[in-house]
Design an enzyme around this catalytic site. Structure first.
Site, mmCIF file in Angstrom:
data_model
loop_
_atom_site.group_PDB
_atom_site.id
_atom_site.type_symbol
_atom_site.label_atom_id
_atom_site.label_comp_id
_atom_site.label_asym_id
_atom_site.label_seq_id
_atom_site.Cartn_x
_atom_site.Cartn_y
_atom_site.Cartn_z
ATOM 1 N NE ARG A 15 -2.437 -28.007 -20.490
ATOM 2 C CZ ARG A 15 -3.249 -29.067 -20.374
ATOM 3 N NH1 ARG A 15 -4.414 -28.933 -19.780
ATOM 4 N NH2 ARG A 15 -2.884 -30.250 -20.854
ATOM 5 C CE LYS A 75 -1.858 -34.642 -20.288
ATOM 6 N NZ LYS A 75 -3.279 -35.124 -20.200
ATOM 7 C CG HIS A 96 -5.526 -38.771 -17.741
ATOM 8 N ND1 HIS A 96 -6.901 -38.704 -17.651
ATOM 9 C CD2 HIS A 96 -5.100 -37.495 -17.896
ATOM 10 C CE1 HIS A 96 -7.289 -37.444 -17.749
ATOM 11 N NE2 HIS A 96 -6.225 -36.691 -17.887
ATOM 12 C CD GLU A 118 -6.693 -38.047 -13.695
ATOM 13 O OE1 GLU A 118 -6.101 -39.142 -13.747
ATOM 14 O OE2 GLU A 118 -6.103 -36.959 -13.530
ATOM 15 C CG ASP A 270 -6.121 -37.049 -21.600
ATOM 16 O OD1 ASP A 270 -4.988 -37.263 -22.060
ATOM 17 O OD2 ASP A 270 -6.551 -35.908 -21.390
#
Length: 371
Positions: A15, A75, A96, A118, A270
């Site tokens: 990505r 990420k 994360h 997140e 995750d």
């Protein structure tokens, strides 16, 4: 503001954090965008497309990090990127942190303003920047689970939906959130018998209404969890406690009692994973391992394998927040936007997310006290 878009380097992470449309919007708002060469290539985006919208292409990630005020990723940074981050920089990405002490320590040491996709949370408790990838991961969990059930992948050799005269697979889904709902859609569509287990009775009522009885529902408790795992051919865990380590709901004894050749897909990896027999994340290169005769799949970046879908799903949601940050400055944007403020995990050398602090035994300083 100078916005840096480095190429993702986590294993099989294809990505990219910003599309040409995002570059267009950033440049239009007066910002400079630095893109590492070939950052979007695996998502089907050529450097020339970024250049056409006003981005500057740099050959090395080191230069992107060094020259940027804010780094936008997909990420969390991995170890080789730790040294590239500069003190006081803003980082906007999935972090994360709850199971990741080394990265947390680096962000604190370098006083990084770490805003995690997140944990950005709206007043209705929904997670607008996690939902798109949870949709992808939920649907992929059934796709990969069905593949791992094949004998050539170590599974029992079962077709998920069965055929005429042969019973379908039993699919157990833990959690009736975004991951669970999307997994259920896929599994039902393939003809499996699906049971969703959750602690929330209202949520289970919603599942029953949405699927009109085509999905069984069960209230989560240790007894029900143990009984259901025994019967399951494919177990998918989509457990989420915002910002915190995932609770270990599937015990080793439960795994031992599962059928030989059955499959577990832990989407919660995750956040540390929700299955006791999974003590590490795997990669797309080597996604599975076997324990107690059960195939375990614990890839931490599942959506990275389908970047043409994932990149556009993610960036469509993150761009408005990114524009807010760069147009107003991170501090002002967070003061004005409570949802964005909840995304702040580290700031000025402190951990500002309670779930992360508790998970890592760190001191917690509320973001409001620092801004």
């Amino acid at each position: 503001m100078i916005v840096g878009i480095p190429k993702e380097i986590k294993n099989n992470e294809y990505r990219v954090s910003v599309t040409p449309a995002g570059v267009h919007a950033l440049v239009k708002n007066g910002h400079q965008v630095l893109v590492e060469t070939n950052a979007g290539l695996e998502s089907g985006i050529e450097d020339s497309e970024y250049i056409a919208e006003g981005a500057l292409i740099l050959q090395q990630a080191k230069a992107v990090f060094a020259q940027s005020d804010i780094i936008v990723k997909v990420k969390e940074p991995i170890e080789s990127e730790y040294a590239l981050m500069k003190e006081g920089q803003t980082l906007f990405t999935y972090l994360h942190l709850a199971p990741n002490l080394p990265l947390t320590d680096i962000l604190v040491k370098k006083k990084i303003t770490g805003i995690a996709y997140e944990t950005v949370q709206l007043a209705d408790r929904s997670l607008p920047l996690l939902i798109p990838m949870s949709e992808v991961a939920g649907r992929m969990s059934v796709q990969v689970g069905a593949t791992m059930l094949q004998r050539d992948h170590g599974g029992v050799g079962m077709l998920l939906g069965g055929v005429t005269g042969v019973l379908p697979a039993e699919v157990m889904i833990i959690g009736a959130g975004t991951v669970g709902m999307n997994a259920a859609k896929m599994a039902v569509g393939l003809g499996a018998h699906v049971t969703v287990i959750d602690i929330s009775k209202p949520r289970l009522t919603y599942v029953d209404d949405v699927f009109n009885g085509r999905v069984s529902t069960l209230v989560s408790n240790p007894y029900n969890m143990a009984e259901l795992t025994k019967k399951s051919d494919l177990l998918i865990s989509g457990v989420l406690v915002v910002g915190e380590k995932a609770p270990k709901l599937v015990t080793e004894d439960m795994v031992k009692a599962m059928k030989k050749g059955s499959v577990i897909v832990d989407v919660a990896i995750d956040q540390g994973g929700s299955v006791e027999t999974i003590d590490h994340s795997t990669t797309h290169d080597n996604p599975c391992f076997e324990k107690h005769g059960v195939i375990h799949y614990s890839v931490a970046n599942m959506p990275g394998a389908v970047p043409r879908t994932s990149t556009y799903a993610l960036t469509g949601s993150t761009l408005p927040y990114l524009l807010d940050i760069v147009n107003k400055g991170a501090e002002a944007a967070m003061k004005e936007n409570p949802a964005l403020l909840l995304g702040l995990n580290t700031y000025q050398g402190h951990v500002t997310c309670k779930g992360v602090a508790e998970g890592l035994n760190k001191e917690y300083i509320p973001a409001e006290d620092l801004l």
